[in-house]
Design a protein around this motif. Structure first.
Motif, PDB file in Angstrom:
ATOM      1  N   LYS A   1      27.934  35.899  39.578  1.00  0.00           N
ATOM      2  CA  LYS A   1      28.763  34.870  38.975  1.00  0.00           C
ATOM      3  C   LYS A   1      27.775  33.812  38.514  1.00  0.00           C
ATOM      4  N   THR A   2      27.567  33.752  37.244  1.00  0.00           N
ATOM      5  CA  THR A   2      26.505  32.935  36.690  1.00  0.00           C
ATOM      6  C   THR A   2      26.930  31.475  36.628  1.00  0.00           C
ATOM      7  N   THR A   3      26.099  30.638  37.211  1.00  0.00           N
ATOM      8  CA  THR A   3      26.250  29.205  37.034  1.00  0.00           C
ATOM      9  C   THR A   3      24.971  28.721  36.382  1.00  0.00           C
ATOM     10  N   GLN A   4      24.974  27.504  35.896  1.00  0.00           N
ATOM     11  CA  GLN A   4      23.761  27.012  35.268  1.00  0.00           C
ATOM     12  C   GLN A   4      22.601  27.046  36.249  1.00  0.00           C
ATOM     13  N   LYS A   5      22.875  26.724  37.510  1.00  0.00           N
ATOM     14  CA  LYS A   5      21.822  26.692  38.508  1.00  0.00           C
ATOM     15  C   LYS A   5      21.266  28.088  38.767  1.00  0.00           C
TER      16      LYS A   5
ATOM     17  N   SER B   1      33.563  42.749  28.859  1.00  0.00           N
ATOM     18  CA  SER B   1      33.961  43.383  30.114  1.00  0.00           C
ATOM     19  C   SER B   1      35.051  44.403  29.847  1.00  0.00           C
ATOM     20  N   LYS B   2      35.004  45.496  30.573  1.00  0.00           N
ATOM     21  CA  LYS B   2      36.073  46.495  30.483  1.00  0.00           C
ATOM     22  C   LYS B   2      37.387  45.918  30.981  1.00  0.00           C
ATOM     23  N   GLU B   3      37.337  44.773  31.647  1.00  0.00           N
ATOM     24  CA  GLU B   3      38.530  44.104  32.174  1.00  0.00           C
ATOM     25  C   GLU B   3      39.247  43.279  31.106  1.00  0.00           C
ATOM     26  N   GLU B   4      38.632  43.111  29.931  1.00  0.00           N
ATOM     27  CA  GLU B   4      39.289  42.373  28.851  1.00  0.00           C
ATOM     28  C   GLU B   4      40.505  43.165  28.378  1.00  0.00           C
ATOM     29  N   PRO B   5      41.599  42.467  28.051  1.00  0.00           N
ATOM     30  CA  PRO B   5      42.786  43.171  27.551  1.00  0.00           C
ATOM     31  C   PRO B   5      42.447  44.040  26.337  1.00  0.00           C
ATOM     32  N   GLY B   6      42.903  45.267  26.360  1.00  0.00           N
ATOM     33  CA  GLY B   6      42.687  46.180  25.244  1.00  0.00           C
ATOM     34  C   GLY B   6      41.358  46.906  25.250  1.00  0.00           C
ATOM     35  N   MET B   7      40.495  46.598  26.192  1.00  0.00           N
ATOM     36  CA  MET B   7      39.191  47.264  26.259  1.00  0.00           C
ATOM     37  C   MET B   7      39.294  48.540  27.081  1.00  0.00           C
ATOM     38  N   GLY B   8      38.579  49.546  26.654  1.00  0.00           N
ATOM     39  CA  GLY B   8      38.501  50.782  27.416  1.00  0.00           C
ATOM     40  C   GLY B   8      37.325  50.749  28.366  1.00  0.00           C
ATOM     41  N   HIS B   9      37.141  51.838  29.092  1.00  0.00           N
ATOM     42  CA  HIS B   9      36.023  51.903  30.027  1.00  0.00           C
ATOM     43  C   HIS B   9      34.971  52.926  29.617  1.00  0.00           C
ATOM     44  N   MET B  10      35.152  53.545  28.431  1.00  0.00           N
ATOM     45  CA  MET B  10      34.166  54.505  27.930  1.00  0.00           C
ATOM     46  C   MET B  10      33.360  53.863  26.796  1.00  0.00           C
TER      47      MET B  10
ATOM     48  N   GLU C   1      33.060  36.173  34.201  1.00  0.00           N
ATOM     49  CA  GLU C   1      31.605  36.286  34.109  1.00  0.00           C
ATOM     50  C   GLU C   1      31.151  36.252  32.652  1.00  0.00           C
ATOM     51  N   CYS C   2      31.957  36.811  31.760  1.00  0.00           N
ATOM     52  CA  CYS C   2      31.632  36.770  30.322  1.00  0.00           C
ATOM     53  C   CYS C   2      31.647  35.330  29.816  1.00  0.00           C
ATOM     54  N   TYR C   3      32.670  34.578  30.211  1.00  0.00           N
ATOM     55  CA  TYR C   3      32.726  33.153  29.822  1.00  0.00           C
ATOM     56  C   TYR C   3      31.517  32.412  30.383  1.00  0.00           C
ATOM     57  N   ASN C   4      31.165  32.699  31.632  1.00  0.00           N
ATOM     58  CA  ASN C   4      30.015  32.041  32.258  1.00  0.00           C
ATOM     59  C   ASN C   4      28.713  32.392  31.534  1.00  0.00           C
ATOM     60  N   TRP C   5      28.592  33.628  31.063  1.00  0.00           N
ATOM     61  CA  TRP C   5      27.390  34.066  30.345  1.00  0.00           C
ATOM     62  C   TRP C   5      27.232  33.290  29.047  1.00  0.00           C
TER      63      TRP C   5
END
Length: 178
Positions: free
Chosen positions: A64-68, A96-105, A163-167
């Motif tokens: 979980k990316t933080t600035q620190k 992320s594969k967890e995004e709505p509409g995203m697949g895992h392949m 995590e994507c937003y944090n990135w």
């Protein structure tokens, strides 16, 4: 690290201390020492002859990316494992594969449930199937493509939308490994 700590009945801070980790980021195949007799090692950890219990992490746990912690992992990620055949500077975003509409392949047939350490690339810049080391992310496989991934752009796969937003969006160096 949270899952490992929970499974072993210890805290994340203990795991980080025993293994000389400055962030929550670990890589597939990295060996971690568990217990107060553990010998602290530099990440990525190498197997030692210490009598401490060890566990091999079967799946990558993304930080979980933080600035620190991002600053800490950036300093850790300045070297790669293996011979570097090419290095490019790219604009990196995350998905992320967890995004709505995203697949895992992935475009190359990798199941993100089995191997989440994947980046999307423009194959004319980084060939599909290449093993890469991404600054601030670690080792991964260039195994996906994307409509917006053109030229010196990559998309790193992370386990959650947060995590994507944090990135965010950042400039990173990518080493293509032999």
């Amino acid at each position: 690290l949270g899952h490992i700590a929970s499974d072993k009945g210890v805290t994340v801070n203990q795991l980080k201390s025993w293994n000389n980790l400055s962030s929550d980021l670990i890589v597939v195949g990295q060996k971690l020492s568990i217990g107060s007799n553990a010998v602290a090692k530099e990440a990525p950890a190498k197997q030692s002859n210490a009598t401490a219990n060890t566990t091999e992490q079967p799946k990558q746990e993304a930080a979980k990316t933080t600035q620190k912690s991002s600053a800490a992992s950036s300093s850790q990620s300045s070297s790669s494992q293996g011979n570097v055949s090419k290095e490019v500077t790219v604009t990196a975003t995350a998905y992320s594969k967890e995004e709505p509409g995203m697949g895992h392949m992935t475009a190359s047939g990798i199941d993100l449930n089995d191997n989440p350490r994947v980046i999307a690339v423009d194959p004319s810049v980084i060939p599909l199937g290449s093993r890469v080391y991404v600054e601030g992310y670690g080792e991964a496989i260039a195994a996906d493509t994307g409509g917006a991934i053109k030229g010196n752009k990559i998309d790193v796969h992370l386990n959650s939308v947060q995590e994507c937003y944090n990135w965010g969006v950042k400039q990173v160096k990518v080493q293509i490994l032999d």
